[in-house]
Design a protein around this motif. Structure first.
Motif, PDB file in Angstrom:
ATOM      1  N   THR A 162      -1.433  12.964 -10.049  1.00 59.38           N
ATOM      2  CA  THR A 162      -2.235  12.273  -9.055  1.00 59.38           C
ATOM      3  C   THR A 162      -2.805  11.021  -9.696  1.00 59.38           C
ATOM      4  O   THR A 162      -3.315  11.066 -10.808  1.00 59.38           O
ATOM      5  CB  THR A 162      -3.376  13.186  -8.555  1.00 59.38           C
ATOM      6  N   TYR A 163      -2.716   9.902  -8.996  1.00 56.86           N
ATOM      7  CA  TYR A 163      -3.210   8.619  -9.478  1.00 56.86           C
ATOM      8  C   TYR A 163      -4.147   8.037  -8.427  1.00 56.86           C
ATOM      9  O   TYR A 163      -3.862   8.112  -7.233  1.00 56.86           O
ATOM     10  CB  TYR A 163      -2.055   7.641  -9.690  1.00 56.86           C
ATOM     11  N   SER A 164      -5.253   7.439  -8.868  1.00 59.93           N
ATOM     12  CA  SER A 164      -6.209   6.832  -7.937  1.00 59.93           C
ATOM     13  C   SER A 164      -6.639   5.464  -8.420  1.00 59.93           C
ATOM     14  O   SER A 164      -6.680   5.209  -9.628  1.00 59.93           O
ATOM     15  CB  SER A 164      -7.459   7.713  -7.796  1.00 59.93           C
ATOM     16  N   ILE A 165      -6.974   4.619  -7.453  1.00 64.40           N
ATOM     17  CA  ILE A 165      -7.501   3.288  -7.751  1.00 64.40           C
ATOM     18  C   ILE A 165      -8.486   2.913  -6.649  1.00 64.40           C
ATOM     19  O   ILE A 165      -8.315   3.293  -5.494  1.00 64.40           O
ATOM     20  CB  ILE A 165      -6.363   2.243  -7.836  1.00 64.40           C
ATOM     21  N   GLU A 166      -9.516   2.189  -7.021  1.00 66.25           N
ATOM     22  CA  GLU A 166     -10.427   1.624  -6.031  1.00 66.25           C
ATOM     23  C   GLU A 166      -9.995   0.192  -5.784  1.00 66.25           C
ATOM     24  O   GLU A 166      -9.847  -0.593  -6.724  1.00 66.25           O
ATOM     25  CB  GLU A 166     -11.861   1.662  -6.548  1.00 66.25           C
ATOM     26  N   GLN A 167      -9.758  -0.141  -4.516  1.00 64.83           N
ATOM     27  CA  GLN A 167      -9.213  -1.458  -4.177  1.00 64.83           C
ATOM     28  C   GLN A 167      -9.877  -1.990  -2.915  1.00 64.83           C
ATOM     29  O   GLN A 167     -10.093  -1.237  -1.970  1.00 64.83           O
ATOM     30  CB  GLN A 167      -7.695  -1.338  -3.947  1.00 64.83           C
ATOM     31  N   THR A 168     -10.152  -3.287  -2.916  1.00 61.04           N
ATOM     32  CA  THR A 168     -10.690  -3.943  -1.730  1.00 61.04           C
ATOM     33  C   THR A 168      -9.550  -4.629  -0.991  1.00 61.04           C
ATOM     34  O   THR A 168      -8.750  -5.345  -1.600  1.00 61.04           O
ATOM     35  CB  THR A 168     -11.782  -4.962  -2.112  1.00 61.04           C
ATOM     36  N   PHE A 169      -9.482  -4.397   0.321  1.00 57.65           N
ATOM     37  CA  PHE A 169      -8.435  -4.958   1.166  1.00 57.65           C
ATOM     38  C   PHE A 169      -9.057  -5.759   2.298  1.00 57.65           C
ATOM     39  O   PHE A 169     -10.134  -5.425   2.794  1.00 57.65           O
ATOM     40  CB  PHE A 169      -7.590  -3.847   1.808  1.00 57.65           C
ATOM     41  N   ALA A 170      -8.342  -6.783   2.740  1.00 60.12           N
ATOM     42  CA  ALA A 170      -8.681  -7.503   3.965  1.00 60.12           C
ATOM     43  C   ALA A 170      -7.875  -6.889   5.102  1.00 60.12           C
ATOM     44  O   ALA A 170      -6.817  -6.289   4.874  1.00 60.12           O
ATOM     45  CB  ALA A 170      -8.334  -8.984   3.823  1.00 60.12           C
ATOM     46  N   GLU A 171      -8.359  -7.037   6.325  1.00 60.18           N
ATOM     47  CA  GLU A 171      -7.598  -6.581   7.476  1.00 60.18           C
ATOM     48  C   GLU A 171      -6.242  -7.286   7.484  1.00 60.18           C
ATOM     49  O   GLU A 171      -6.166  -8.499   7.282  1.00 60.18           O
ATOM     50  CB  GLU A 171      -8.345  -6.894   8.772  1.00 60.18           C
ATOM     51  N   GLY A 172      -5.186  -6.534   7.659  1.00 57.66           N
ATOM     52  CA  GLY A 172      -3.844  -7.112   7.677  1.00 57.66           C
ATOM     53  C   GLY A 172      -3.141  -7.107   6.326  1.00 57.66           C
ATOM     54  O   GLY A 172      -1.954  -7.420   6.262  1.00 57.66           O
ATOM     55  N   ASP A 173      -3.854  -6.782   5.239  1.00 59.70           N
ATOM     56  CA  ASP A 173      -3.185  -6.673   3.936  1.00 59.70           C
ATOM     57  C   ASP A 173      -2.114  -5.586   3.998  1.00 59.70           C
ATOM     58  O   ASP A 173      -2.170  -4.670   4.828  1.00 59.70           O
ATOM     59  CB  ASP A 173      -4.185  -6.319   2.834  1.00 59.70           C
ATOM     60  N   GLU A 174      -1.146  -5.683   3.100  1.00 59.92           N
ATOM     61  CA  GLU A 174      -0.071  -4.713   2.999  1.00 59.92           C
ATOM     62  C   GLU A 174       0.166  -4.391   1.533  1.00 59.92           C
ATOM     63  O   GLU A 174      -0.080  -5.232   0.665  1.00 59.92           O
ATOM     64  CB  GLU A 174       1.210  -5.264   3.619  1.00 59.92           C
ATOM     65  N   PHE A 175       0.652  -3.181   1.265  1.00 63.45           N
ATOM     66  CA  PHE A 175       0.946  -2.806  -0.115  1.00 63.45           C
ATOM     67  C   PHE A 175       2.018  -1.732  -0.153  1.00 63.45           C
ATOM     68  O   PHE A 175       2.378  -1.147   0.864  1.00 63.45           O
ATOM     69  CB  PHE A 175      -0.318  -2.330  -0.844  1.00 63.45           C
ATOM     70  N   LYS A 176       2.544  -1.510  -1.362  1.00 62.15           N
ATOM     71  CA  LYS A 176       3.479  -0.426  -1.670  1.00 62.15           C
ATOM     72  C   LYS A 176       3.091   0.133  -3.030  1.00 62.15           C
ATOM     73  O   LYS A 176       2.326  -0.477  -3.764  1.00 62.15           O
ATOM     74  CB  LYS A 176       4.918  -0.941  -1.762  1.00 62.15           C
ATOM     75  N   PHE A 177       3.650   1.264  -3.371  1.00 59.32           N
ATOM     76  CA  PHE A 177       3.480   1.838  -4.695  1.00 59.32           C
ATOM     77  C   PHE A 177       4.702   1.472  -5.522  1.00 59.32           C
ATOM     78  O   PHE A 177       5.837   1.705  -5.099  1.00 59.32           O
ATOM     79  CB  PHE A 177       3.350   3.365  -4.612  1.00 59.32           C
ATOM     80  N   ILE A 178       4.491   0.880  -6.698  1.00 65.02           N
ATOM     81  CA  ILE A 178       5.589   0.489  -7.577  1.00 65.02           C
ATOM     82  C   ILE A 178       5.463   1.267  -8.883  1.00 65.02           C
ATOM     83  O   ILE A 178       4.343   1.509  -9.349  1.00 65.02           O
ATOM     84  CB  ILE A 178       5.603  -1.037  -7.817  1.00 65.02           C
ATOM     85  N   PHE A 179       6.588   1.662  -9.458  1.00 68.52           N
ATOM     86  CA  PHE A 179       6.563   2.542 -10.614  1.00 68.52           C
ATOM     87  C   PHE A 179       6.936   1.867 -11.925  1.00 68.52           C
ATOM     88  O   PHE A 179       7.067   2.532 -12.930  1.00 68.52           O
ATOM     89  CB  PHE A 179       7.456   3.758 -10.361  1.00 68.52           C
ATOM     90  N   THR A 208      -8.150  -1.914   8.688  1.00 67.33           N
ATOM     91  CA  THR A 208      -9.585  -2.192   8.644  1.00 67.33           C
ATOM     92  C   THR A 208      -9.965  -2.671   7.257  1.00 67.33           C
ATOM     93  O   THR A 208      -9.706  -1.977   6.260  1.00 67.33           O
ATOM     94  CB  THR A 208     -10.399  -0.925   8.994  1.00 67.33           C
ATOM     95  N   ALA A 209     -10.559  -3.856   7.168  1.00 68.77           N
ATOM     96  CA  ALA A 209     -10.984  -4.398   5.881  1.00 68.77           C
ATOM     97  C   ALA A 209     -12.020  -3.487   5.239  1.00 68.77           C
ATOM     98  O   ALA A 209     -12.793  -2.817   5.925  1.00 68.77           O
ATOM     99  CB  ALA A 209     -11.568  -5.794   6.076  1.00 68.77           C
ATOM    100  N   GLY A 210     -12.018  -3.458   3.912  1.00 66.46           N
ATOM    101  CA  GLY A 210     -13.019  -2.676   3.199  1.00 66.46           C
ATOM    102  C   GLY A 210     -12.540  -2.289   1.821  1.00 66.46           C
ATOM    103  O   GLY A 210     -11.449  -2.647   1.394  1.00 66.46           O
ATOM    104  N   THR A 211     -13.378  -1.550   1.124  1.00 64.65           N
ATOM    105  CA  THR A 211     -13.039  -1.023  -0.188  1.00 64.65           C
ATOM    106  C   THR A 211     -12.647   0.438  -0.012  1.00 64.65           C
ATOM    107  O   THR A 211     -13.349   1.205   0.651  1.00 64.65           O
ATOM    108  CB  THR A 211     -14.222  -1.151  -1.153  1.00 64.65           C
ATOM    109  N   TYR A 212     -11.520   0.803  -0.610  1.00 66.29           N
ATOM    110  CA  TYR A 212     -10.958   2.136  -0.451  1.00 66.29           C
ATOM    111  C   TYR A 212     -10.638   2.736  -1.815  1.00 66.29           C
ATOM    112  O   TYR A 212     -10.342   2.011  -2.773  1.00 66.29           O
ATOM    113  CB  TYR A 212      -9.643   2.084   0.335  1.00 66.29           C
ATOM    114  N   VAL A 213     -10.652   4.048  -1.879  1.00 67.18           N
ATOM    115  CA  VAL A 213     -10.046   4.766  -2.987  1.00 67.18           C
ATOM    116  C   VAL A 213      -8.674   5.185  -2.482  1.00 67.18           C
ATOM    117  O   VAL A 213      -8.555   5.949  -1.513  1.00 67.18           O
ATOM    118  CB  VAL A 213     -10.876   5.996  -3.413  1.00 67.18           C
ATOM    119  N   VAL A 214      -7.631   4.642  -3.111  1.00 67.33           N
ATOM    120  CA  VAL A 214      -6.249   4.959  -2.745  1.00 67.33           C
ATOM    121  C   VAL A 214      -5.743   5.972  -3.764  1.00 67.33           C
ATOM    122  O   VAL A 214      -5.779   5.716  -4.972  1.00 67.33           O
ATOM    123  CB  VAL A 214      -5.364   3.697  -2.747  1.00 67.33           C
ATOM    124  N   THR A 215      -5.282   7.112  -3.279  1.00 65.76           N
ATOM    125  CA  THR A 215      -4.817   8.184  -4.161  1.00 65.76           C
ATOM    126  C   THR A 215      -3.369   8.510  -3.839  1.00 65.76           C
ATOM    127  O   THR A 215      -3.021   8.757  -2.681  1.00 65.76           O
ATOM    128  CB  THR A 215      -5.685   9.449  -3.989  1.00 65.76           C
TER     129      THR A 215
END
Length: 68
Positions: free
Chosen positions: A1-18, A45-52
């Motif tokens: 399990t991997y986690s990161i705290e990240q701030t996103f703007a509304e409409g941002d996009e991401f993927k997981f890269i290895f 929704t913009a905000g700060t998230y913990v992505v796990t």
């Protein structure tokens, strides 16, 4: 399990890269969850998230985004 705290703007996009040198092994959104070479994961929704990222289930990895 991997986690990161990240701030996103509304409409941002991401993927997981290895690896950090190539997009040959990445995971994104598929019809049934995360899949190899899936689509971008969209932030609605913009905000700060913990992505796990949970890789404990072998062929069926999952992720969660928890607002802080």
């Amino acid at each position: 399990t991997y986690s990161i705290e990240q701030t996103f703007a509304e409409g941002d996009e991401f993927k997981f890269i290895f690896n950090d040198t190539s997009w040959t092994w990445e995971m994104g959104e598929g019809e049934d969850g995360l899949i190899h070479q899936g689509g971008n994961i969209k932030v609605t929704t913009a905000g700060t998230y913990v992505v796990t990222l949970d890789m404990a289930h072998g062929s069926y990895p999952t992720y969660t985004m928890t607002a802080k």
